[in-house]
Design a protein around this motif. Structure first.
Motif, short mmCIF file in Angstrom:
data_model
loop_
_atom_site.label_atom_id
_atom_site.label_comp_id
_atom_site.label_asym_id
_atom_site.label_seq_id
_atom_site.Cartn_x
_atom_site.Cartn_y
_atom_site.Cartn_z
N GLY A 1 14.21 20.21 9.05
CA GLY A 1 14.90 21.22 8.83
C GLY A 1 14.14 22.26 8.23
O GLY A 1 14.04 23.54 8.52
N THR A 2 13.04 21.79 7.27
CA THR A 2 12.47 22.66 6.37
C THR A 2 11.26 23.35 7.37
O THR A 2 11.28 24.72 7.49
CB THR A 2 11.49 21.99 5.19
N ILE A 3 10.77 22.61 8.23
CA ILE A 3 9.67 23.19 9.10
C ILE A 3 10.29 24.06 10.12
O ILE A 3 9.84 25.21 10.31
CB ILE A 3 8.87 22.07 10.03
N HIS A 4 11.51 23.63 10.75
CA HIS A 4 12.19 24.79 11.83
C HIS A 4 12.29 25.83 10.83
O HIS A 4 12.24 26.98 11.55
CB HIS A 4 13.29 24.01 11.98
N THR A 5 13.07 25.90 9.82
CA THR A 5 13.61 27.23 8.94
C THR A 5 12.14 28.09 8.51
O THR A 5 12.55 29.18 8.87
CB THR A 5 14.31 26.50 7.73
N VAL A 6 11.23 27.31 8.04
CA VAL A 6 9.99 27.87 7.74
C VAL A 6 9.44 28.95 9.01
O VAL A 6 9.08 30.08 9.11
CB VAL A 6 8.98 27.20 7.10
N GLU A 7 9.57 28.12 10.19
CA GLU A 7 8.78 28.53 11.43
C GLU A 7 9.66 29.80 11.85
O GLU A 7 9.00 30.88 12.37
CB GLU A 7 8.84 27.51 12.34
N ARG A 8 10.86 29.60 11.99
CA ARG A 8 11.77 30.70 12.17
C ARG A 8 11.74 32.06 11.28
O ARG A 8 11.53 33.07 11.74
CB ARG A 8 13.15 30.32 12.05
N ASN A 9 11.43 31.70 10.14
CA ASN A 9 11.25 32.93 9.21
C ASN A 9 10.05 33.68 9.39
O ASN A 9 9.74 34.81 9.25
CB ASN A 9 11.43 32.45 7.50
N ILE A 10 9.04 32.74 9.81
CA ILE A 10 7.54 33.53 9.90
C ILE A 10 7.56 34.25 11.18
O ILE A 10 6.96 35.21 11.37
CB ILE A 10 6.54 32.29 10.06
N LEU A 11 8.03 33.71 12.18
CA LEU A 11 7.98 34.43 13.61
C LEU A 11 9.04 35.55 13.46
O LEU A 11 8.61 36.44 14.17
CB LEU A 11 8.74 33.21 14.69
#
Lengths: 852, 239
Positions: free
Chosen positions: A492-502
């Protein structure tokens, strides 16, 4: 210690231990599979790079400089001939726009003009085949990376306009030394002869050009020569790349990626160990009487430790072997997962190093799990054989457990540092892992406490019983919640961080953000470029002059003197800051992306130039690297002229903003007459407009390079996407570990649950009530694990996004809810695995079976 | 063979009322001699200290006070490893709950004491196995060698326990309520077996029991009450 006895007992205990621990072994095996897979990949890449580094580099020695090689350097190169004949090729390299005449599309390319035989090692594979042999025979021909054909909608024999000249595409390059996947995506290469480059007149004073010399030399001369000529090469600003350096750079770059990804495998391994530790505790509890008996008939504490530690080693070895087997399908998939991130083609297999790593790690993990319980066994008093209530004091056990916990923590830290290859990263990872596990455990315990304190009295009996099973003696609530919760947290954290960076990286289609960058605009072209932009409806968002320069002295001490430092007291950052080339600019006001943090800004028209020279503004991190502050002196070499300056202020720059950001800013008065080019940031409404702008630009201003920012972002998106796929795939292994622990725990509880079910049936419970109890327990555990994991995901990703990446936090709530729900479903499904309620036989028959 | 002087054992207990003693005295100044080859029964009500006394005599625990010698060796001078070695070489045990290792077969359970012997007494693996087989055959379980304890009845498990107790040819065999978990008939068989083997091997036997019939077969009966020897009764071995 009685070795024969110990060996015999280990052999006997293994018979039942494998049956009991088979599934627990898989918990560790999954993490081992990830670590072994990544280690094997890294080993294969290192091996391939070592074997093919000459081919990849294309030479034994490569020199690169922004200016043609000086006389001194050429004289120094002659010394190399003493070792044997030298083959040498010169390349001129620069960025330039290329226009496809048929399609009208254009883009920035990496122009490489060859004078001599290239490559000196390796081959260039072309389509049509074997055409590279005829490179340079015919004037007016270019060879291009195959990606350029796709990007510009071209075919071989189409024409490409570069500078003021038109060239025929002779062939597409499928493979050549020195480039791989993503680089071609960002700036595809175009090879042409030196004479053809001269015709384009792209190389002018002030142009950003690199001069490369590739050399083929006798063995053993390069490193000694580089060491001998180091000072001269540095002074002449010649960058050196040897085969050995290339090997190290390539290995390090890819090695860092696999090392960091390997941390995920280590996390999965640690999680698996939590599950195994829980299983071992149950096993040990059942062995107390046996150990008491052995002690009473003459086994020493050392014998006991040897037996059960030996058992742990045997189980660890088995889990390691299983992990190695599990890594094989992963090895099959990894090259595709990494795709263009791989610097070289590899063929993967698990080598001896991978096997040793896998076995070593699994034995280590199992021993860590077993350490506490085995020390409990060692302290079993022989008198317990006669009196069950007799045992070692809680104080004795507490001391041993604290010791065991410390060993576990230290081992985890050491393993993390070893895996990361970096002390800081390893420590941070270990601390993060421990903190996360502790937070998960605390959350789970808190929720269980609430359930115990405020049991849901209004629920039906079966629901209350199922929920109560979460905190009954010998429950597996804690290890299961930690394992599943951690897996959910990681994914979940990886997904959320990736979404925010993109999201941050996406080009805003509104009018405020620039999406088109022009550079290398000469002073006399500026007006014309601005007019062209206006014609195309572009809005200029930002522009800045660029002046190339280098540092000549810091605080009155010459650069060369600093670099003579023999004791290597200079930090890496300082060396980098001292040796690099700068793009200076001048301005009389701060930019929007800048903030003054020390000193004061100069006023235009009121500039005071003291004995120390012009005031300059330095970016905060650069100032830290140089070790300078307000009032310190710097001397610059700007296009052959030395200029003294004093640091007037320090700035903080928001490097994340799409804007012209600079390390060093001069007042306008100081540099406005210096030779310079200009960089422009503009906004054009759509892709069509940007393509037309590029086409006209190439036609009217062939030396000016233009970059469609969306292309960069797409390439970065591709690269991030590939890394993200790799991370997600490996993160799924932690989820797999969590499920394995869940199943193992359910199977371990199976006999107890079956006995309870039997008793309840004797007391009158129907099969459906029993099934509902089991289902309630599984659902309650699933709810607990997913809620805890989901909660920590939100907290963890908030901290990472806001404090580490300094971005606004915008969680993808729907995605996260779906993830939490999926985790809940899977956990609930597997939580009741293997438990039977014995619906088919009578209680009497079952009782007879149980007591037989 | 066994010499106990002033043997005292105390355990701590939580003081629940002011003024009460926080230590519980389970055995109080017990003196006891057991000759080589003698059969001694320790008799007493629950809580009299029988099991505690047995544990001390067997070297499973250390007394709070007093001296204890077994086969001439002062047990108080031995560390835990030496005590374990002493038990392996010279002592056999029969337990009320049989205490067979559940994951070992009958044969393997009997092999364990043979494997624990010191290297100068330890036999080759083949000889040890032959000894174990012979013992199991002697106790009537020659055809159950590969059975696990869960596959044996209570009486059969205790037979295995007896075979194990005699495997290392002990100087002293301690039995804690050997028939406590068995029915009368089976218990009688077990006791007969115990005494037969003991007679053949001349082992000193110390038995804790409630069984009066068993006690009649001893040489002496030690009556224990309140942690002290109430009286010692000389019986002579009956049939």
């Amino acid at each position: 210690m009685n070795a024969r006895f110990v060996a015999a007992m280990i052999r006997r205990e293994l018979r039942t231990a494998f049956r009991r621990f088979g599934f627990y072994g898989s918990c560790i095996a999954i993490g081992i599979a990830v670590v072994v897979g990544l280690h094997s990949l890294r080993e294969a890449v290192d091996s391939a790079v070592d074997l093919r580094s000459r081919e990849l580099l294309g030479a034994d020695l490569r020199l690169e400089s922004r200016e043609p090689l000086s006389t001194e350097v050429k004289r120094a190169l002659q010394k190399l001939e003493q070792g044997g004949p030298i083959e040498s090729t010169e390349l001129t390299r620069l960025g330039s726009m290329a226009l496809a005449e048929r399609s009208g599309r254009s883009r920035l390319v990496d122009l490489l003009a060859i004078d001599g035989l290239y490559p000196l090692y390796g081959e260039v594979w072309t389509e049509p085949a074997f055409l590279w042999e005829r490179f340079g025979e015919v004037s007016g021909q270019v060879f291009v990376d195959s990606t350029l054909l796709i990007q510009l909608d071209l075919e071989v024999s189409d024409r490409l306009r570069i500078g003021g000249e038109s060239f025929v595409i002779a062939a597409a390059i499928k493979k050549a030394p020195g480039s791989f996947g993503l680089q071609a995506e960002m700036a595809p290469r175009v090879f042409l002869s030196k004479s053809d480059l001269d015709r384009t007149e792209l190389v002018q004073k002030g142009s950003l050009v690199s001069y490369l010399r590739y050399m083929k030399l006798a063995d053993g001369v390069v490193d000694a020569w580089v060491d001998e000529q180091g000072a001269l090469l540095e002074e002449s600003r010649v960058r050196v790349q040897t085969v050995r350096g290339y090997q190290e750079d390539m290995s390090e770059a890819f090695g860092n990626l696999t090392r960091f990804l390997g941390l995920i495998g280590l996390a999965a391994l640690m999680l698996g160990s939590i599950g195994v530790a829980a299983g071992i505790r149950v096993f040990v509890r059942e062995k107390l009487d046996t150990v008491a008996l052995l002690r009473s008939i003459g086994a020493s504490p050392r014998d006991v430790v040897a037996i059960y530690a030996g058992l742990a080693v045997a189980l660890g070895l088995t889990a390691g072997l299983l992990g190695i087997v599990l890594s094989l399908p992963l090895l099959w998939v990894l090259p595709d997962v990494f795709g263009d991130l791989l610097p070289v083609e590899v063929s993967l297999r698990v080598g001896p190093k991978g096997i040793a790593t896998g076995l070593g790690l699994s034995v280590w993990a199992t021993l860590l799990c077993a350490m506490g319980p085995v020390s409990d066994l060692a302290s079993v008093a022989p008198l317990r054989a006669l009196r069950r209530d007799f045992g070692s004091t809680e104080k004795d056990r507490r001391v041993a457990r604290v010791g065991a916990t410390l060993v576990v923590v230290v081992s985890l830290v050491l393993a993390a540092v070893w895996q990361a290859g970096n002390l800081r990263v390893g420590l941070a990872f270990a601390a993060g892992l421990i903190a996360t596990v502790a937070a998960l455990a605390a959350s789970a315990l808190a929720m269980v406490y609430v359930l115990r304190r405020y049991p849901p009295r209004v629920f039906a009996y079966w629901a209350r019983q199922g929920i109560a099973n979460l905190f009954r003696p010998r429950n597996h609530t804690l290890p299961t919640t930690i394992a599943i919760g951690f897996a959910l947290f990681l994914v979940g954290t990886i997904h959320t961080v990736e979404r925010n960076i993109l999201a941050q990286m996406e080009v805003d289609t509104g009018s405020r953000r620039p999406n088109f960058i022009l550079f290398d605009v000469q002073r006399d072209q500026l007006e014309g470029i601005l007019g062209l932009l206006d014609e195309h409806g572009a809005r200029v968002v930002d522009q800045a002059p660029l002046i190339s320069a280098r540092i000549a002295a810091v605080d009155g001490i010459d650069r060369a003197l600093w670099l003579e430092d023999q004791d290597e007291t200079l930090t890496r950052d300082f060396r980098w800051a001292l040796q690099r080339e700068y793009r200076l600019t001048y301005a009389d006001d701060l930019r929007d992306s800048e903030e003054l943090i020390a000193g004061s800004w100069w006023k235009a028209g009121e500039l005071v130039v003291g004995d120390d020279g012009y005031p300059v503004s330095i970016e905060r991190d650069l100032a830290k690297s140089l070790g300078v502050g307000v009032g310190d002196r710097l001397r610059w070499q700007i296009q052959g002229v030395e200029v003294d300056t004093v640091v007037a202020n320090l700035r903080q720059v928001d490097w994340g903003r799409m804007a012209t950001n600079f390390f060093v800013v001069f007042p306008t008065e100081a540099l406005e007459e210096a030779p310079q080019s200009t960089v422009l940031l503009a906004h054009l409404a759509d892709e069509q407009a940007r393509a037309e702008m590029q086409r006209d630009l190439v036609g009217r201003f062939p030396n000016v390079s233009a970059l469609d920012a969306t292309l960069i972002l797409r390439s970065l998106d591709t690269m991030l996407g590939q890394i993200s796929i790799a991370i997600r795939l490996l993160s799924l292994f932690t989820l797999g570990t969590g499920i394995a622990i869940l199943i193992a725990a359910a199977l371990a509880a199976r006999s107890e649950r079956a006995r309870e079910a039997l008793l309840l049936r004797i007391l009158g419970a129907s099969t459906s009530v029993l099934r509902r109890i089991i289902a309630t327990e599984a659902i309650a555990l699933a709810l607990l694990a997913s809620l805890v994991g989901g909660l920590l995901t939100m907290i963890g990703s908030f901290c990472v996004v806001v404090y580490l990446f300094e971005l606004p936090f915008d969680p993808p709530l729907l995605d996260l809810l779906a993830l939490v729900f999926a985790t809940f479903c899977v956990t609930a499904l597997f939580g009741g695995v293997g438990v039977t309620v014995g619906g088919g036989e009578s209680p009497e028959a079952a009782l007879r079976r149980e007591t037989a | 063979m066994i010499l106990a002087r002033n043997l005292t054992q105390r355990y701590s207990r939580a003081a629940t009322e002011p003024g009460t003693d926080s230590m519980l005295t389970v055995l109080d100044s017990v003196d006891l001699d057991v000759a080589e080859g003698e059969v001694v029964v320790i008799l007493g009500p629950s809580g009299s200290g029988k099991t505690t006394l047995l544990g001390l005599l067997a070297g499973l625990d250390r007394p709070s006070d007093g001296e204890l010698r077994l086969a001439g060796v002062d047990l108080g001078m031995l560390d835990e490893d030496a005590r374990a070695a002493m038990r392996a070489e010279r002592i056999g045990f029969v337990f009320q709950s049989f205490h067979l290792i559940p994951t070992l077969t009958a044969l393997e359970n009997v092999l364990v004491p043979l494997e624990l012997l010191s290297s100068n007494r330890r036999r080759r693996a083949a000889d040890a196995e032959e000894t174990a087989r012979a013992l199991l055959d002697r106790v009537g379980l020659g055809d159950r060698l590969e059975h696990y304890p869960a596959q044996l009845s209570g009486g059969e498990q205790q037979r295995v326990g007896i075979a194990r107790a005699f495997a290392n040819q002990p100087d002293v065999l301690f039995a804690d309520e050997p028939t406590g978990n068995l029915d009368r008939e089976t218990g009688r068989e077990i006791i007969n077996l115990l005494f037969e083997l003991n007679q053949q091997r001349g082992t000193t036997l110390v038995i804790v029991t409630h069984d009066l019939e068993l006690s009649r077969r001893a040489d002496r009966i030690i009556h224990l009450a309140g942690g002290q020897i109430e009286r010692i009764e000389t019986v002579g071995r009956g049939t």
